[in-house]
Design a protein around this motif. Structure first.
Motif, PDB file in Angstrom:
ATOM      1  N   ILE A   7       3.186 -75.340  83.115  1.00 37.49           N
ATOM      2  CA  ILE A   7       2.523 -74.335  83.951  1.00 37.49           C
ATOM      3  C   ILE A   7       3.364 -73.062  83.974  1.00 37.49           C
ATOM      4  N   GLY A   8       2.684 -71.948  83.939  1.00 34.88           N
ATOM      5  CA  GLY A   8       3.389 -70.675  83.963  1.00 34.88           C
ATOM      6  C   GLY A   8       2.527 -69.589  84.566  1.00 34.88           C
ATOM      7  N   LEU A   9       3.139 -68.468  84.839  1.00 30.12           N
ATOM      8  CA  LEU A   9       2.440 -67.321  85.411  1.00 30.12           C
ATOM      9  C   LEU A   9       2.915 -66.058  84.708  1.00 30.12           C
ATOM     10  N   VAL A  10       1.972 -65.244  84.260  1.00 33.64           N
ATOM     11  CA  VAL A  10       2.303 -63.955  83.647  1.00 33.64           C
ATOM     12  C   VAL A  10       2.087 -62.864  84.696  1.00 33.64           C
ATOM     13  N   VAL A  11       3.143 -62.138  84.999  1.00 37.21           N
ATOM     14  CA  VAL A  11       3.081 -61.029  85.959  1.00 37.21           C
ATOM     15  C   VAL A  11       3.327 -59.732  85.195  1.00 37.21           C
ATOM     16  N   ALA A  12       2.357 -58.839  85.198  1.00 40.67           N
ATOM     17  CA  ALA A  12       2.518 -57.558  84.512  1.00 40.67           C
ATOM     18  C   ALA A  12       3.603 -56.745  85.213  1.00 40.67           C
ATOM     19  N   LEU A  13       4.539 -56.202  84.458  1.00 38.70           N
ATOM     20  CA  LEU A  13       5.657 -55.465  85.036  1.00 38.70           C
ATOM     21  C   LEU A  13       5.308 -54.032  85.432  1.00 38.70           C
ATOM     22  N   ASP A  14       4.042 -53.689  85.371  1.00 40.64           N
ATOM     23  CA  ASP A  14       3.644 -52.370  85.852  1.00 40.64           C
ATOM     24  C   ASP A  14       3.201 -52.420  87.317  1.00 40.64           C
ATOM     25  N   TYR A  15       3.648 -53.453  88.048  1.00 46.19           N
ATOM     26  CA  TYR A  15       3.274 -53.550  89.452  1.00 46.19           C
ATOM     27  C   TYR A  15       3.969 -52.447  90.258  1.00 46.19           C
ATOM     28  N   LYS A  16       3.334 -52.042  91.359  1.00 50.57           N
ATOM     29  CA  LYS A  16       3.795 -50.895  92.148  1.00 50.57           C
ATOM     30  C   LYS A  16       4.740 -51.278  93.292  1.00 50.57           C
ATOM     31  N   ASN A  17       4.495 -52.414  93.897  1.00 46.50           N
ATOM     32  CA  ASN A  17       5.232 -52.819  95.095  1.00 46.50           C
ATOM     33  C   ASN A  17       6.628 -53.349  94.743  1.00 46.50           C
ATOM     34  N   PRO A  18       7.703 -52.660  95.145  1.00 45.21           N
ATOM     35  CA  PRO A  18       9.052 -53.119  94.802  1.00 45.21           C
ATOM     36  C   PRO A  18       9.458 -54.399  95.523  1.00 45.21           C
ATOM     37  N   PHE A  19       8.673 -54.818  96.525  1.00 46.00           N
ATOM     38  CA  PHE A  19       8.980 -56.051  97.245  1.00 46.00           C
ATOM     39  C   PHE A  19       8.432 -57.287  96.535  1.00 46.00           C
ATOM     40  N   ASN A 131      -7.391 -53.362  73.094  1.00 43.61           N
ATOM     41  CA  ASN A 131      -7.842 -52.685  74.319  1.00 43.61           C
ATOM     42  C   ASN A 131      -7.795 -53.548  75.581  1.00 43.61           C
ATOM     43  N   TYR A 132      -7.484 -54.827  75.444  1.00 42.13           N
ATOM     44  CA  TYR A 132      -7.527 -55.709  76.610  1.00 42.13           C
ATOM     45  C   TYR A 132      -6.474 -55.341  77.655  1.00 42.13           C
ATOM     46  N   ARG A 133      -5.231 -55.185  77.226  1.00 44.34           N
ATOM     47  CA  ARG A 133      -4.163 -54.903  78.202  1.00 44.34           C
ATOM     48  C   ARG A 133      -4.309 -53.526  78.849  1.00 44.34           C
ATOM     49  N   PRO A 134      -4.500 -52.446  78.083  1.00 40.08           N
ATOM     50  CA  PRO A 134      -4.631 -51.142  78.741  1.00 40.08           C
ATOM     51  C   PRO A 134      -5.886 -51.017  79.586  1.00 40.08           C
ATOM     52  N   ALA A 135      -6.896 -51.851  79.344  1.00 40.45           N
ATOM     53  CA  ALA A 135      -8.119 -51.790  80.148  1.00 40.45           C
ATOM     54  C   ALA A 135      -7.828 -52.107  81.617  1.00 40.45           C
ATOM     55  N   PHE A 136      -6.875 -52.996  81.861  1.00 40.50           N
ATOM     56  CA  PHE A 136      -6.574 -53.411  83.235  1.00 40.50           C
ATOM     57  C   PHE A 136      -5.704 -52.406  83.974  1.00 40.50           C
ATOM     58  N   LYS A 137      -5.259 -51.355  83.297  1.00 43.95           N
ATOM     59  CA  LYS A 137      -4.565 -50.268  83.985  1.00 43.95           C
ATOM     60  C   LYS A 137      -5.518 -49.580  84.963  1.00 43.95           C
ATOM     61  N   ARG A 138      -6.808 -49.728  84.721  1.00 44.46           N
ATOM     62  CA  ARG A 138      -7.820 -49.066  85.529  1.00 44.46           C
ATOM     63  C   ARG A 138      -8.309 -49.941  86.685  1.00 44.46           C
ATOM     64  N   GLY A 139      -7.707 -51.121  86.849  1.00 44.49           N
ATOM     65  CA  GLY A 139      -8.094 -52.035  87.915  1.00 44.49           C
ATOM     66  C   GLY A 139      -8.745 -53.294  87.359  1.00 44.49           C
ATOM     67  N   LYS A 163      -5.190 -45.993  75.771  1.00 48.82           N
ATOM     68  CA  LYS A 163      -3.749 -45.775  75.806  1.00 48.82           C
ATOM     69  C   LYS A 163      -3.140 -46.561  76.968  1.00 48.82           C
ATOM     70  N   HIS A 164      -1.859 -46.818  76.848  1.00 52.74           N
ATOM     71  CA  HIS A 164      -1.180 -47.622  77.869  1.00 52.74           C
ATOM     72  C   HIS A 164      -0.785 -46.824  79.103  1.00 52.74           C
ATOM     73  N   GLY A 165      -0.554 -45.553  78.991  1.00 54.39           N
ATOM     74  CA  GLY A 165      -0.118 -44.778  80.154  1.00 54.39           C
ATOM     75  C   GLY A 165       1.388 -44.779  80.286  1.00 54.39           C
ATOM     76  N   LYS A 166       1.881 -44.668  81.522  1.00 52.03           N
ATOM     77  CA  LYS A 166       3.316 -44.535  81.743  1.00 52.03           C
ATOM     78  C   LYS A 166       4.038 -45.868  81.601  1.00 52.03           C
ATOM     79  N   PRO A 167       5.342 -45.812  81.317  1.00 53.57           N
ATOM     80  CA  PRO A 167       6.136 -47.047  81.177  1.00 53.57           C
ATOM     81  C   PRO A 167       6.155 -47.859  82.472  1.00 53.57           C
ATOM     82  N   ASP A 168       6.430 -49.151  82.355  1.00 58.37           N
ATOM     83  CA  ASP A 168       6.400 -50.047  83.511  1.00 58.37           C
ATOM     84  C   ASP A 168       7.359 -49.626  84.617  1.00 58.37           C
ATOM     85  N   HIS A 169       8.545 -49.143  84.246  1.00 56.45           N
ATOM     86  CA  HIS A 169       9.525 -48.807  85.289  1.00 56.45           C
ATOM     87  C   HIS A 169       9.062 -47.625  86.147  1.00 56.45           C
TER      88      HIS A 169
END
Length: 292
Positions: A7-19, A131-139, A163-169
């Motif tokens: 079992i595993g979980l993939v968390v996209a590193l472009d998340y906004k909440n630093p907590f 296009n799958y990954r950058p599509a989710f940048k829009r929600g 396009k992917h947009g800005k870097p994850d950091h």
């Protein structure tokens, strides 16, 4: 009857909440009523973590350099929607080996690898999944809609490339914009603390080797990361490499436990100011995965 469950979980590193803590989100996932019954009564065999190269087709670099070539995940050949890259790693390795052999025997050069790569099924597969990954940048809803359109209607040939947009950091927002996330304490049955999990990774580094994690500016953690982002290093790292510990004067200072490192490279990617540099450690060090 014995059954082994992965079992595993993939968390996209472009998340906004630093907590947010990817490790704690994984522990929370295991408490889901559809998942917990599969794990209860079992024994944890191994734990690990790794950053996935999700750039895909848009981020593939020119893979040839003097004396070598990039193959597999080093070049970003992961099929993101399938979370699968072993097959492309093997094929790109074959193409690179054939190009190297031709270079040695026929006097060609390694550019042949790049040319053959673009003619192979790897290129077609990455293009269809681009296009799958950058599509989710829009929600989530737009991401699902665009992905469904791409997969079921256009079959990977949507007449535009997102396009992917800005870097994850750069996606990390100041702590003042978010509320702290309170995670439940581990129950010791299906959810566990970081250090217990780390023990199960079999990670090991010789204690007298040079530290492979470097701070470009040692003042950034205390002057920027802690006051502005609430010390996100202590949460995005899945191995508790980074901790803020009070010194004799009661002032919090960043302490690095490099021997804990799982070589996931999340710190190199997610640090808000790109202040952490992950370098190659001494050979033989790191996690000792046998089942992953």
């Amino acid at each position: 009857m014995c059954m082994q469950v992965s079992i595993g979980l993939v968390v996209a590193l472009d998340y906004k909440n630093p907590f947010l803590s990817p490790f704690e989100e994984f522990q929370k996932l295991k408490q889901h009523p559809s998942i917990r019954p599969l794990l209860e009564g079992g024994t944890v065999l191994q734990y690990g973590a790794r950053t996935l190269n999700e750039g895909g087709f848009q981020s593939v670099p020119y893979p040839v350099f003097p004396g070598g070539a990039l193959i597999g995940c080093s070049a970003g050949f992961l099929n993101v929607p399938k979370i699968k890259g072993t097959h492309t790693a093997m094929k790109s390795g074959m193409l690179a080996a054939e190009a190297a052999f031709s270079t040695l025997t026929d006097g060609t050069d390694m550019k042949l690898y790049w040319d053959n790569l673009k003619k192979s099924w790897i290129w077609k597969e990455l293009y269809a999944a681009r296009n799958y990954r950058p599509a989710f940048k829009r929600g989530m809803i737009p991401g699902l809609a665009i992905s469904a359109l791409e997969h079921y209607v256009f079959k990977g040939h949507l007449p535009l490339t997102l396009k992917h947009g800005k870097p994850d950091h750069e996606a990390t927002e100041p702590a003042a914009s978010h509320s702290p996330i309170v995670y439940e304490k581990p129950d010791g049955m299906v959810s566990f603390d970081v250090l217990t999990s780390l023990y199960r990774s079999n990670t090991n580094h010789e204690h007298d080797q040079p530290v492979h994690l470097h701070l470009k500016d040692p003042t950034v953690p205390e002057l920027i990361n802690l006051p502005q982002y609430a010390g996100p290093e202590s949460r995005y790292c899945p191995a508790r490499v980074y901790e803020y510990i009070a010194d004799d004067a009661g002032k919090l200072k960043l302490h690095m436990n490099a021997q804990n490192c799982l070589h996931c490279k999340a710190c190199d990617i997610k640090d808000p100011k790109q202040n952490i540099e992950w370098t190659v450690p001494e050979g033989g060090g790191g996690p000792g995965y046998t089942l992953m």
